[in-house]
Design a protein around this motif. Structure first.
Motif, PDB file in Angstrom:
ATOM      1  N   PRO A 178       1.013  -1.548  -0.261  1.00  0.00           N
ATOM      2  CA  PRO A 178       0.168  -0.062   0.049  1.00  0.00           C
ATOM      3  C   PRO A 178       0.428   0.992   0.035  1.00  0.00           C
ATOM      4  N   ALA A 179       1.918   1.036   0.468  1.00  0.00           N
ATOM      5  CA  ALA A 179       2.577   2.364   0.692  1.00  0.00           C
ATOM      6  C   ALA A 179       3.418   2.902  -0.613  1.00  0.00           C
TER       7      ALA A 179
ATOM      8  N   ILE B 211      -0.017   4.430  -2.263  1.00  0.00           N
ATOM      9  CA  ILE B 211       0.413   5.716  -2.178  1.00  0.00           C
ATOM     10  C   ILE B 211       0.823   6.492  -3.011  1.00  0.00           C
TER      11      ILE B 211
ATOM     12  N   SER C  82     -12.209  -2.425   9.995  1.00  0.00           N
ATOM     13  CA  SER C  82     -11.081  -3.279  10.386  1.00  0.00           C
ATOM     14  C   SER C  82     -10.092  -2.985   9.319  1.00  0.00           C
ATOM     15  N   GLN C  83     -10.175  -2.237   7.988  1.00  0.00           N
ATOM     16  CA  GLN C  83      -9.336  -1.960   7.070  1.00  0.00           C
ATOM     17  C   GLN C  83      -9.147  -0.296   7.068  1.00  0.00           C
TER      18      GLN C  83
ATOM     19  N   LEU D  81      -8.250   5.970  17.289  1.00  0.00           N
ATOM     20  CA  LEU D  81      -7.760   7.006  17.339  1.00  0.00           C
ATOM     21  C   LEU D  81      -8.831   7.750  16.682  1.00  0.00           C
TER      22      LEU D  81
ATOM     23  N   TRP E  67      -7.557  10.105   2.518  1.00  0.00           N
ATOM     24  CA  TRP E  67      -7.119   9.456   1.126  1.00  0.00           C
ATOM     25  C   TRP E  67      -7.382  11.398   0.163  1.00  0.00           C
TER      26      TRP E  67
ATOM     27  N   ALA F  80      -1.291   3.217  16.362  1.00  0.00           N
ATOM     28  CA  ALA F  80      -2.038   2.606  15.043  1.00  0.00           C
ATOM     29  C   ALA F  80      -1.969   1.030  14.720  1.00  0.00           C
TER      30      ALA F  80
ATOM     31  N   ASN G 162      -3.621  -0.738  17.358  1.00  0.00           N
ATOM     32  CA  ASN G 162      -5.297  -0.472  17.829  1.00  0.00           C
ATOM     33  C   ASN G 162      -5.999  -1.126  16.395  1.00  0.00           C
ATOM     34  N   ASN G 163      -5.011  -1.291  15.457  1.00  0.00           N
ATOM     35  CA  ASN G 163      -5.487  -1.958  14.103  1.00  0.00           C
ATOM     36  C   ASN G 163      -4.674  -1.959  13.435  1.00  0.00           C
TER      37      ASN G 163
ATOM     38  N   THR H  54      -4.136  -4.046  10.420  1.00  0.00           N
ATOM     39  CA  THR H  54      -4.771  -4.357   9.261  1.00  0.00           C
ATOM     40  C   THR H  54      -4.844  -2.830   8.314  1.00  0.00           C
ATOM     41  N   ALA H  55      -5.704  -1.943   9.255  1.00  0.00           N
ATOM     42  CA  ALA H  55      -6.236  -0.317   8.317  1.00  0.00           C
ATOM     43  C   ALA H  55      -4.600   0.404   8.979  1.00  0.00           C
ATOM     44  N   ALA H  56      -3.614   0.121   9.431  1.00  0.00           N
ATOM     45  CA  ALA H  56      -1.942   0.622   9.528  1.00  0.00           C
ATOM     46  C   ALA H  56      -1.557   0.511   7.803  1.00  0.00           C
ATOM     47  N   PHE H  57      -1.643  -0.826   7.731  1.00  0.00           N
ATOM     48  CA  PHE H  57      -0.839  -0.758   6.742  1.00  0.00           C
ATOM     49  C   PHE H  57      -1.796  -0.822   5.704  1.00  0.00           C
ATOM     50  N   TYR H  58      -3.068  -0.751   5.707  1.00  0.00           N
ATOM     51  CA  TYR H  58      -3.473  -0.057   4.168  1.00  0.00           C
ATOM     52  C   TYR H  58      -3.745   0.925   4.041  1.00  0.00           C
ATOM     53  N   SER H  59      -3.432   1.682   5.330  1.00  0.00           N
ATOM     54  CA  SER H  59      -2.869   3.020   5.293  1.00  0.00           C
ATOM     55  C   SER H  59      -1.313   3.377   4.724  1.00  0.00           C
ATOM     56  N   GLY H  60      -0.987   2.884   4.619  1.00  0.00           N
ATOM     57  CA  GLY H  60       1.013   2.708   4.053  1.00  0.00           C
ATOM     58  C   GLY H  60       1.866   2.307   4.621  1.00  0.00           C
ATOM     59  N   ILE H  61       1.510   2.010   6.416  1.00  0.00           N
ATOM     60  CA  ILE H  61       2.620   1.678   7.097  1.00  0.00           C
ATOM     61  C   ILE H  61       3.385   0.320   7.247  1.00  0.00           C
TER      62      ILE H  61
END
Lengths: 504, 329
Positions: free
Chosen positions: A325-326, A329, A342-343, A349, A412, B203, B206-207, B209-216
């Motif tokens: 994903p990085a 982006i 979940s995604q 936060l 996004w 991040a 807490n989640n 999967t969402a962290a991975f999808y956010s490009g981390i």
């Protein structure tokens, strides 16, 4: 059909700290009839279901079953009276067999030692599955079943309790058209057997297809009830939102720009094969298909989530290799996932930290947090999307589904992408958020963004897209320009491969 | 009129904040209580040199607890930290035997710690095995390696001056160990609460999967944390070895549990996602003071561990119970 309601609620109130979820509501269910409960997210539908099934105790009001006043202290008490609910996310056990799932909680025993009677349970399980014409192996582990099949199991479980009142809480949200049709048949059977059925759905076509009566809730209050034949969709919508809403999709007419994304011969070992398409700036490209057609998997492959993909991808004429994903982006591709909680978002936060998460390095160049500039960026995009929250320090977990989705989109947009992929962008969100997302999408393409939209809702995909690609069983089966859109064509293309599919 | 409303507002704010007081407040309260009780119970407790001596018993563990807190916030754990200390101490012992300079011995100690952490992190992230499983394995692996390398030997040929790290004083009663712990606390406070790196910890915790999808780059982040924990276990090994002046394979045996106790007592969620360095910092002192106070009263070690265990459970239960009761009323 009788004139006296079988299960009725009067003056039910339920408050939680800070919120009055239900305020003096009433509801009637009749034997052998389907009652559709209609309301936006937050109207109190879920709380009502929990009150009706003994999960919550009402603060005030009474429940009557077959004329007698009842009090439901536990879910078990409700179940023993024949009241059962099938929830949006079915609560079943992945590692247990179908038979075990159906009988967990009321296992059958025999003999003086109360030994479990598996052969009897299996026999009954086969009978129930046959009754609802679900072709499911009673011994298969639940984790091997599709979402639709899991719903069948959940319904079979409800029937195994000799249910007299069946509550279906958005049962079709995750089902394909074919599976939804199957569900309608089961609902008809339940009706014929004299069950009182409550059906909760966001989709009006479904409500009109199977309901006999309706009840409308708004903001925890009862608004209206009556026979479905005496009401129109527009009237229902007006009652639901308290004002008239044009369910018209935004105008979609503008010139397309250059090709921004070119996908060539994308293949995955199991999910999809040999997909190629182009996307121009200013274009909304819809992807339609049944659940399991491989659309989500294709989008995740483009976004760099999946491994072992073959094929090539070009952004604005440049070949780009996307491994994570990085990378995506960085290349200007972002993805609004279907599984929002979940995604898509980090629930614990706050809004601003969710929005800045993908570009921390960009905002805080030296690696040190700068809360002020983070908040400014979050403010710009959260305001643009009209996220409803007291301020941007609010935890995302405290927002409604529609507003969480807006946070994902804001996150996004803040990265200033070239291509935005939206996977079921309006799934499970209320009508007004839905309209906001739609009008925002058309605003985005006006500004030159390119949008890919995966949707299982035919009106949405037809209303929003410039072009639709239909997928079936991992293959691209049809591509239609806006002028050629035709519901029958699209649906038949999507279910084209279905006949060959056998359910084990 | 306006004055009254203002007053009312501040009052409701006060009751509101009582319900969701931070964990650190409870810890601080209990620490102050234990401190006062100990001061009354024993006349030797308030002596600055006694207090200073007492810090040696916990700062080495505390230095590992700080990075471990970050690792646990990220939903991972490292049970092999005590074994890393042992292996790294053995490496320093051999380096000292070869007559290496002090700087080199210290570097070797920290370097071995980092390599152990790298190995843990690599196995966890490369093969997607839960950290608890991997580090239970490496706990035995690293400890076993120390036994094999050392056998019945004791390594104690440490050069002159090496004893400073574990026995020296920077100023008056402030030992080098203690000052290093304060610096480490500031460093990790900064890292967890003031940097992008720290934000990503929350991040991911807490989640993921969402962290991975956010490009981390989730895997790289977790790997780095394992290396940092290993490095600080190496630092603890330097301090401990220097203080004892010798290395045996049983060095730091059983420390992993007291280190994890510090982290959990400090309010770090064992399931990941939340926790602060301030909480861990106070918890370290709470445990240190309890141990020291009971020691002065000649309470036997076994009774002491019973008390610490009971304290851990009751301190964790208190805020949960308070929240429950305040919601009911």
């Amino acid at each position: 059909m009788s004139d006296t309601p079988f299960y009725s609620l009067r003056g039910i109130s339920k408050a939680f700290p800070g919120v009055k979820a239900l305020d003096q509501v009433q509801l009637d269910l009749y034997s052998g009839e389907v009652m559709a409960l209609i309301g936006e997210n937050g109207a109190g539908k879920s709380t009502l279901v929990k009150t009706m099934t003994g999960i919550y105790q009402p603060d005030a009001g009474e429940l009557r079953l077959a004329g007698e006043c009842i009090s439901l202290t536990t879910p078990d008490a409700a179940r023993n009276l024949g009241i059962t609910a099938i929830h949006q996310e079915t609560v079943l056990f992945d590692e247990l067999s179908v038979t075990e799932n159906i009988f967990t909680g009321h296992l059958l025993t025999r003999g003086p030692l109360n030994m479990l009677d598996w052969s009897e349970m299996r026999r009954q399980c086969i009978k129930i599955l046959a009754d609802i014409e679900a072709q499911i192996d009673p011994d298969i582990l639940l984790k091997h079943l599709s979402i639709g099949q899991r719903h069948m199991v959940a319904i079979a479980r409800a029937l195994s309790f000799n249910a007299k009142v069946v509550i279906l809480d958005e049962p079709t949200a995750a089902l394909s058209i074919h599976e939804t049709q199957e569900l309608y048949k089961i609902v008809d059977k339940l009706k014929a057997a004299g069950c009182a059925i409550m059906f909760i759905s966001h989709k009006f076509d479904e409500v009109f297809a199977i309901a006999d009566r309706y009840t409308v809730f708004r903001d925890g209050c009862f608004v209206d009830q009556g026979k479905i034949d005496n009401v129109t969709q527009a009237q229902l919508v007006t009652m639901m939102v308290g004002r008239t809403v044009d369910q018209i999709y935004p105008e979609r007419a503008q010139a397309l720009g250059d090709i921004v994304l070119k996908v060539e011969n994308f293949s995955h070992p199991t999910e999809f094969h040999d997909l190629s398409f182009e996307l121009r700036s200013g274009e909304i490209l819809g992807f339609y298909g049944l659940v399991g057609a491989g659309r989500t998997e294709l989008m995740q492959a483009i976004y760099g989530v999946s491994n072992n993909i073959t094929g090539s991808l070009e952004i604005a004429g440049q070949v780009v290799k996307i491994r994570s994903p990085a990378d995506a982006i960085k290349a200007g591709i972002v993805y609004v996932p279907e599984e929002r909680q979940s995604q898509g978002v980090v629930l614990d936060l706050p809004i601003d930290q969710n929005i800045t998460l993908p570009q921390l390095n960009h905002i805080n160049k030296n690696g040190l947090l700068n809360p002020a500039s983070e908040y400014t960026l979050a403010d710009e995009y959260a305001s643009r999307l009209q996220v409803k929250a007291p301020n941007w320090h609010e935890l995302v977990g405290n927002l409604s589904g529609g507003n969480q989705q807006k946070v994902v989109i804001a996150k996004w947009l803040a990265t200033q992408p070239k291509v935005i992929i939206m996977d079921e962008p309006t799934k499970g969100i209320d009508i007004s958020s839905k309209a906001a997302v739609h009008s925002f999408m058309s605003e985005l393409v006006k500004q030159g963004l390119a949008v890919i939209m995966v949707s299982s809702e035919l009106p949405e995909v037809m209303g929003m897209s410039d072009r639709i690609i239909v997928m079936s069983e991992g293959l691209q089966v049809s591509e239609l320009q806006r002028a050629d859109f035709n519901p029958e064509k699209i649906v038949s293309a999507a279910s084209g491969g279905l006949n060959e599919k056998t359910i084990h | 009129m306006q004055k009254i409303t203002a007053h009312k507002n501040s009052f409701s704010n006060f009751t509101f904040s009582l319900k969701k007081l931070p964990w650190e407040f409870f810890l601080l309260l209990i620490t102050a209580l234990v401190f006062t009780l100990s001061a009354y119970a024993s006349p030797y407790f308030l002596d600055v040199w006694n207090l200073s001596d007492a810090t040696f018993n916990f700062v080495e563990k505390a230095i590992v607890a700080l990075p471990l807190a970050m690792l646990i916030i990220c939903r991972d754990i490292d049970l092999s930290v005590a074994s890393i200390i042992a292996l790294s101490s053995v490496a320093m012992g051999f380096a000292a035997q070869y007559g290496f300079a002090i700087e080199l011995i210290v570097l070797i100690g920290i370097g071995v710690g980092m390599l152990c952490g790298l190995f843990n992190g690599w196995v966890v992230t490369r093969f997607d095995i839960p950290a608890i499983v991997v580090t239970i394995g490496t706990m035995s692996l690293f400890r076993g390696m120390s036994y094999i390398l050392l056998g019945d030997q004791v390594l104690k040929d440490y050069p002159e001056g090496f004893d400073y790290f574990g026995q020296g004083y920077v100023y008056w009663v402030f030992s080098f160990e203690f000052m290093l712990f304060l610096v480490a606390t500031l460093f990790f406070y900064f890292l967890l609460h003031k940097t992008n790196f720290g934000r990503r910890c929350y991040a991911i915790g807490n989640n993921p999967t969402a962290a991975f999808y956010s490009g981390i780059n989730v895997k790289r982040h977790r790997l780095m944390l394992f290396v940092i924990v290993g490095a600080l276990a190496g630092v603890a090994a330097v301090l401990l070895t220097s203080r004892l002046g010798s290395t045996r394979p049983t060095i730091a045996l059983g420390w992993e549990l007291s280190i994890i106790t510090m982290v959990v007592l400090g309010g770090v969620n064992i399931l990941g996602g939340s926790g602060t360095i301030a909480g861990v910092f106070i918890a370290v002192f709470l445990m240190g003071i309890v141990t020291f106070g009971l020691g002065l009263l000649n309470v036997p070690g076994i009774v002491m561990s019973i008390i610490i265990g009971g304290m851990l459970i009751s301190v964790i239960a208190t805020p949960v119970l308070i929240r429950k009761f305040s919601q009911r009323s």
